[in-house]
Design a protein around this motif. Structure first.
Motif, PDB file in Angstrom:
ATOM      1  N   LYS B  96       0.829  -1.203   0.000  1.00  0.00           N
ATOM      2  CA  LYS B  96       0.000   0.000   0.000  1.00  0.00           C
ATOM      3  C   LYS B  96       0.860   1.249   0.000  1.00  0.00           C
ATOM      4  O   LYS B  96       0.577   2.214  -0.693  1.00  0.00           O
ATOM      5  CB  LYS B  96      -0.896   0.010   1.238  1.00  0.00           C
ATOM      6  CG  LYS B  96      -2.146  -0.811   1.043  1.00  0.00           C
ATOM      7  CD  LYS B  96      -3.217  -0.373   2.010  1.00  0.00           C
ATOM      8  CE  LYS B  96      -4.500  -1.139   1.750  1.00  0.00           C
ATOM      9  NZ  LYS B  96      -5.027  -1.729   2.969  1.00  0.00           N
ATOM     10  N   THR B 101      -2.354   4.832  -4.776  1.00  0.00           N
ATOM     11  CA  THR B 101      -3.735   4.466  -5.067  1.00  0.00           C
ATOM     12  C   THR B 101      -4.212   5.324  -6.231  1.00  0.00           C
ATOM     13  O   THR B 101      -4.092   6.544  -6.183  1.00  0.00           O
ATOM     14  CB  THR B 101      -4.622   4.751  -3.847  1.00  0.00           C
ATOM     15  OG1 THR B 101      -4.077   4.055  -2.735  1.00  0.00           O
ATOM     16  CG2 THR B 101      -6.057   4.303  -4.082  1.00  0.00           C
ATOM     17  N   ALA B 115      -6.896   7.736   0.876  1.00  0.00           N
ATOM     18  CA  ALA B 115      -6.001   6.650   0.502  1.00  0.00           C
ATOM     19  C   ALA B 115      -4.930   6.477   1.556  1.00  0.00           C
ATOM     20  O   ALA B 115      -4.505   7.433   2.186  1.00  0.00           O
ATOM     21  CB  ALA B 115      -5.356   6.946  -0.851  1.00  0.00           C
TER      22      ALA B 115
END
Ligand SMILES: Nc1ncnc2c1ncn2[C@@H]1O[C@H](COP(=O)(O)OP(=O)(O)OP(=O)(O)O)[C@@H](O)[C@H]1O
Ligand SMILES: [Mg+2]
Lengths: 264, 228
Positions: B96, B101, B115
């Motif tokens: 992540k 994102t 995000a």
């Protein structure tokens, strides 16, 4: 100790937010310390009309939920010296994120620092309306000359009568002289008599209101418009001055002036 | 069981290698006897640092602490732990953090798009709309609302956008209001710029050319995985 005035109408779109911005600005022009409180959670507009939209950092719900102190959420209108402030509504929160008790506490706190607190009430009679009324000492009721708006105003007066607020004062907005004179709509006197509350002022229909709001400069800043004069008179009456009502008679633009640009 | 822990001297120093097939209880026992033997053997003790390698086993903090407890004293220190595997959780977090994102949409008044890590928004943030990211925010389109980067306090985050409208940018706790009327905008030129927090903790707009010099780490996406 300041005074809190709610600006309400029942019916939507009759000019509550426009009136809040302009009356508040007019009071600030008279040297009063004013805070405008936007209670229209989720559909805030007051910040836009004042041209302060991109300055919002914290909102009223941030204050209620403890993410910010009250003074951190207040946005100063740079056009004035510490005279005019806005407490913005939340755009991302639920309408029920604040209740009457919280609103009363918050407005009490504002009263220590401001002479006038104007609360821009949302349309309808739900939680936002209840919060706005609960915190107010006085009420200004906005209507237009349309029957549907007058019906809703009547309903609101009935609701306000059940609260400790003394009778609301009436502002009739968006008056079109031609239609009133032709009897197409109820006239000022008829509306006032029908609602049987005190008339605080009238505002003419004026394209400049829309133009000014679009620029983020309330129309009242420019004294040369009929609507601006109306808002200035209202603010002076709030301050206790006796100001005669504007005449309904259309100031006819003289024939000579129309043709040659001079003369009376 | 013997042979669950081995000691190896390298140029960088000592390595303690714990076989990943052995039970940890056995490894603790063997570490105990190994280190007490070393303590006995050395007469003039000096500081020794150990690098612990655990192969295909990822130790929990608790397990690491037990090993530290066994090995460390005034002279013996553990410099680091290393394993050939990482936990799924760490991997997801790294993934992540490492990959921005992507959002392709219009963020309308009253909407909030969030995000973890960096965000690449292709679209328009309308007045009253908010985009938030724990990392940096890159906008291809228009920013007319609020962009809040480094929401958890990462002050090195930046916001890259075309600042030609009234808007608001926040990085961590810093707020910058973009006023269209205060900006000289060349309608012809590409005016993509970035907002960052400088050494004096002041938030400011800077030219895109400065970005690489001021934030050289921005495109270095593999960094996070090696140091936990
Ligand atoms: N005197 C006036 N002349 C011309 N236009 C006006 C006047 N007063 C208000 N308007 C316009 O009417 C519209 C509605 O006004 P405003 O948003 O103030 O109403 P509101 O009662 O606050 O609405 P809501 O119930 O949605 O909160 C706006 O476009 C505003 O510019
Ligand atoms: Mg309104």
């Amino acid at each position: 100790m300041g005074k809190a005035i709610v600006i309400t109408s029942g019916k939507g779109g009759v000019g509550k937010t426009t009136s809040t911005a302009n009356i508040g600005t007019a009071l600030a022009l008279q040297g009063k310390k004013v805070c405008l409180v936007d209670m229209d959670i989720g559909l805030r507009n007051l910040d836009v009309i004042l041209g302060l939209e991109n300055r919002i950092i914290y909102d009223i719900i941030d204050v209620v939920e403890g993410r910010a102190k009250l003074h951190q959420a207040l946005i100063k209108d740079k056009r004035f010296n510490d005279q005019l402030f806005l407490l913005p509504a939340a755009q991302h929160a639920d309408k029920n994120a604040i209740n009457e008790i919280q609103m009363v506490d918050l407005v009490e706190e504002l009263k220590n620092d401001f002479e006038y607190i104007l609360i821009d009430c949302p349309a309808g009679i739900e939680q936002g309306f209840k919060n706005s009324i609960a915190a107010a000492d006085d009420a200004i009721l906005i209507t237009t000359p349309e029957i549907s708006a007058i019906r809703d105003a009547d309903r609101i007066i009935g609701l306000i009568e059940q609260t400790p607020i003394k009778a609301p004062q009436l502002v009739i907005n968006r008056i079109r002289k031609g239609m009133m004179e032709a009897g197409d709509v109820m006239d000022v006197e008829e509306i006032t008599r029908h609602l049987s509350i005190k008339l605080l002022g009238i505002i003419y229909e004026d394209d400049e209101v829309v133009r000014a709001s679009n620029r983020g400069n309330p129309v009242v800043l420019d004294p040369d418009h009929p609507s601006s004069q109306g808002y200035r008179n209202i603010s002076r009456r709030i301050l206790g001055d006796t100001v005669p009502l504007m005449t309904l008679k259309e100031e006819k633009v003289s024939f000579w002036k129309k043709i040659f640009g001079f003369g009376k | 069981m013997k042979g669950t822990v081995s000691l190896k001297g390298t140029q960088e120093g000592y390595q303690l290698i714990i076989q990943s097939s052995a039970s940890l209880e056995d490894a603790y026992e063997e570490l105990k006897s190994l280190t007490s033997q070393m303590r006995k053997d050395s007469h003039n003790r000096r500081e020794i640092k150990f690098h612990v390698k655990t192969g295909l086993r990822e130790l929990t903090d608790k397990e690491k602490n037990i090993i530290i407890e066994i090995v460390e004293d005034d002279y013996f220190k553990i410099s680091s732990f290393e394993s050939d595997v990482i936990t799924r959780e760490k991997c997801v977090r790294w993934q992540k953090e490492a990959s921005p994102t992507l959002e392709v949409r219009t963020v309308r008044s009253g909407q909030m798009v969030e995000a973890e890590g960096d965000m690449l928004l292709i679209g328009v943030v309308h007045p009253g709309g908010i985009v938030r990211a724990s990392g940096s925010i890159y906008i291809i389109g228009e920013l007319k609302g609020t962009a809040h980067a480094g929401v958890n306090g990462k002050e090195s985050a930046v916001v890259v956008a075309n600042f030609r409208y009234n808007a608001q940018v926040r990085i961590g706790d810093n707020v910058h209001v973009i006023e269209k009327k205060d900006r000289q905008i060349d309608e012809e030129a590409d005016t993509t710029e970035f907002v960052y927090v400088n050494d004096l903790h002041i938030i400011e707009v800077s030219k895109l050319e400065e970005l690489k010099a001021l934030r050289p780490e921005l495109d270095n996406y593999a960094g996070g995985i090696y140091n936990g």
